[in-house]
Motif scaffolding. Structure first.
Motif, mmCIF file in Angstrom:
data_model
loop_
_atom_site.group_PDB
_atom_site.id
_atom_site.type_symbol
_atom_site.label_atom_id
_atom_site.label_comp_id
_atom_site.label_asym_id
_atom_site.label_seq_id
_atom_site.Cartn_x
_atom_site.Cartn_y
_atom_site.Cartn_z
ATOM 1 N N VAL A 9 43.560 62.803 27.393
ATOM 2 C CA VAL A 9 44.866 62.473 27.954
ATOM 3 C C VAL A 9 45.685 63.752 27.991
ATOM 4 C CG1 VAL A 9 46.984 61.141 27.640
ATOM 5 C CG2 VAL A 9 44.782 60.137 27.013
ATOM 6 N N GLY A 10 46.192 64.107 29.165
ATOM 7 C CA GLY A 10 47.030 65.293 29.293
ATOM 8 C C GLY A 10 48.463 64.908 29.593
ATOM 9 N N LEU A 11 49.387 65.526 28.891
ATOM 10 C CA LEU A 11 50.807 65.244 29.081
ATOM 11 C C LEU A 11 51.520 66.578 29.279
ATOM 12 C CD1 LEU A 11 52.814 62.831 29.021
ATOM 13 C CD2 LEU A 11 53.165 63.328 26.602
ATOM 14 N N SER A 12 52.200 66.713 30.410
ATOM 15 C CA SER A 12 52.891 67.970 30.713
ATOM 16 C C SER A 12 54.132 68.128 29.857
ATOM 17 C CB SER A 12 53.297 67.998 32.184
ATOM 18 O OG SER A 12 54.401 67.122 32.406
ATOM 19 N N LEU A 25 57.764 63.816 33.001
ATOM 20 C CA LEU A 25 56.514 64.392 32.533
ATOM 21 C C LEU A 25 55.412 63.926 33.470
ATOM 22 C CD1 LEU A 25 58.185 63.052 29.869
ATOM 23 C CD2 LEU A 25 56.541 64.488 28.712
ATOM 24 N N VAL A 26 54.316 64.662 33.485
ATOM 25 C CA VAL A 26 53.156 64.270 34.282
ATOM 26 C C VAL A 26 52.008 63.966 33.332
ATOM 27 C CG1 VAL A 26 51.481 64.987 36.031
ATOM 28 C CG2 VAL A 26 53.893 65.625 36.267
ATOM 29 N N LEU A 27 51.397 62.802 33.544
ATOM 30 C CA LEU A 27 50.327 62.305 32.691
ATOM 31 C C LEU A 27 49.033 62.297 33.491
ATOM 32 C CD1 LEU A 27 49.731 60.859 29.941
ATOM 33 C CD2 LEU A 27 50.315 58.739 31.086
ATOM 34 N N THR A 28 47.960 62.848 32.927
ATOM 35 C CA THR A 28 46.651 62.808 33.566
ATOM 36 C C THR A 28 45.609 62.355 32.551
ATOM 37 O OG1 THR A 28 46.285 65.147 33.052
ATOM 38 C CG2 THR A 28 47.172 64.642 35.241
ATOM 39 N N VAL A 29 44.570 61.687 33.042
ATOM 40 C CA VAL A 29 43.483 61.236 32.174
ATOM 41 C C VAL A 29 42.145 61.654 32.787
ATOM 42 C CG1 VAL A 29 44.732 59.305 31.138
ATOM 43 C CG2 VAL A 29 43.487 58.945 33.259
ATOM 44 N N ASP A 30 41.166 61.955 31.920
ATOM 45 C CA ASP A 30 39.830 62.362 32.368
ATOM 46 C C ASP A 30 39.031 61.182 32.905
ATOM 47 O OD1 ASP A 30 40.503 64.872 31.486
ATOM 48 O OD2 ASP A 30 39.292 64.789 29.666
ATOM 49 N N ASP A 52 52.817 51.646 29.706
ATOM 50 C CA ASP A 52 51.821 50.949 28.899
ATOM 51 C C ASP A 52 50.929 50.168 29.848
ATOM 52 O OD1 ASP A 52 50.295 49.794 26.957
ATOM 53 O OD2 ASP A 52 51.903 48.637 26.036
ATOM 54 N N GLY A 53 49.767 50.747 30.164
ATOM 55 C CA GLY A 53 48.870 50.076 31.079
ATOM 56 C C GLY A 53 47.772 51.005 31.559
ATOM 57 N N PRO A 54 46.967 50.517 32.500
ATOM 58 C CA PRO A 54 45.830 51.306 32.977
ATOM 59 C C PRO A 54 46.277 52.476 33.849
ATOM 60 C CG PRO A 54 45.994 49.248 34.193
ATOM 61 C CD PRO A 54 47.042 49.198 33.122
ATOM 62 N N LEU A 55 45.512 53.566 33.765
ATOM 63 C CA LEU A 55 45.735 54.725 34.623
ATOM 64 C C LEU A 55 44.406 55.132 35.238
ATOM 65 C CD1 LEU A 55 48.043 57.014 32.434
ATOM 66 C CD2 LEU A 55 48.707 55.599 34.370
ATOM 67 N N ALA A 56 44.443 55.544 36.501
ATOM 68 C CA ALA A 56 43.253 56.037 37.194
ATOM 69 C C ALA A 56 43.006 57.490 36.814
ATOM 70 C CB ALA A 56 43.435 55.906 38.699
ATOM 71 N N ALA A 57 41.747 57.882 36.795
ATOM 72 C CA ALA A 57 41.383 59.262 36.478
ATOM 73 C C ALA A 57 41.672 60.179 37.653
ATOM 74 C CB ALA A 57 39.907 59.334 36.114
ATOM 75 N N GLY A 58 41.992 61.428 37.344
ATOM 76 C CA GLY A 58 42.151 62.438 38.369
ATOM 77 C C GLY A 58 43.411 62.336 39.200
ATOM 78 N N VAL A 59 44.365 61.549 38.755
ATOM 79 C CA VAL A 59 45.623 61.374 39.480
ATOM 80 C C VAL A 59 46.769 61.791 38.572
ATOM 81 C CG1 VAL A 59 47.116 59.703 40.653
ATOM 82 C CG2 VAL A 59 44.629 59.420 40.748
ATOM 83 N N GLY A 81 45.694 57.302 24.437
ATOM 84 C CA GLY A 81 44.679 56.701 25.290
ATOM 85 C C GLY A 81 43.504 56.209 24.480
ATOM 86 N N ALA A 82 42.385 55.990 25.162
ATOM 87 C CA ALA A 82 41.201 55.428 24.512
ATOM 88 C C ALA A 82 40.652 56.347 23.426
ATOM 89 C CB ALA A 82 40.128 55.145 25.562
ATOM 90 N N GLY A 83 40.666 57.652 23.678
ATOM 91 C CA GLY A 83 40.043 58.530 22.705
ATOM 92 C C GLY A 83 40.857 59.759 22.359
ATOM 93 N N ALA A 84 42.090 59.813 22.829
ATOM 94 C CA ALA A 84 42.880 61.019 22.599
ATOM 95 C C ALA A 84 44.357 60.692 22.668
ATOM 96 C CB ALA A 84 42.541 62.088 23.638
ATOM 97 N N SER A 85 45.142 61.597 22.098
ATOM 98 C CA SER A 85 46.587 61.455 22.206
ATOM 99 C C SER A 85 47.191 62.829 22.434
ATOM 100 C CB SER A 85 47.183 60.813 20.947
ATOM 101 O OG SER A 85 46.990 61.657 19.839
ATOM 102 N N SER A 86 48.420 62.842 22.898
ATOM 103 C CA SER A 86 49.117 64.090 23.173
ATOM 104 C C SER A 86 50.587 63.877 22.851
ATOM 105 C CB SER A 86 48.937 64.461 24.653
ATOM 106 O OG SER A 86 49.533 65.703 24.931
ATOM 107 N N VAL A 87 51.244 64.925 22.350
ATOM 108 C CA VAL A 87 52.658 64.813 21.995
ATOM 109 C C VAL A 87 53.415 65.984 22.600
ATOM 110 C CG1 VAL A 87 54.348 64.751 20.109
ATOM 111 C CG2 VAL A 87 52.131 63.640 19.829
ATOM 112 N N ARG A 88 54.573 65.698 23.184
ATOM 113 C CA ARG A 88 55.505 66.715 23.661
ATOM 114 C C ARG A 88 56.872 66.384 23.083
ATOM 115 N NH1 ARG A 88 52.451 70.812 25.507
ATOM 116 N NH2 ARG A 88 50.970 70.127 27.067
#
Length: 94
Positions: A9-12, A25-30, A52-59, A81-88
């Motif tokens: 999970v990437g969080l700008s 912020l911009v959120l991306t998932v693998d 709080d919900g599903p996100l598509a990959a690569g968007v 997310g399912a296997g990772a977290s990020s904090v800003r």
């Protein structure tokens, strides 16, 4: 074996920061997954759920923090997310 980036999970950084209220912020998932993004105050209390919900990959998913009316100070925005977290962090100023 899954790679270390599986489910990442990437969080700008928030823009603008510091802010008088609104920040984006911009959120991306693998991989497609459910992600919860919350804001926490300096005492660790959840003050808002930004997504709080599903996100598509690569968007790139925009997440908006509406901090108008919040006390000034430092807030943590955490995505989980399912296997990772990020904090800003974001600073609310008046």
């Amino acid at each position: 074996a899954a790679s270390a980036s599986a489910g990442g999970v990437g969080l700008s950084v928030p823009v603008p920061n510091p802010t008088a209220g609104r920040s984006e912020l911009v959120l991306t998932v693998d991989v497609a997954q459910r992600v919860r993004v919350s804001a926490y105050d300096a005492l660790g209390r959840e003050v808002a759920v930004l997504h709080d919900g599903p996100l598509a990959a690569g968007v790139a998913h925009r997440v908006v923090l509406e901090g108008e009316g919040w006390p000034p100070g430092l807030y943590a925005v955490r995505s989980v997310g399912a296997g990772a977290s990020s904090v800003r962090t974001v600073t609310i100023r008046r």
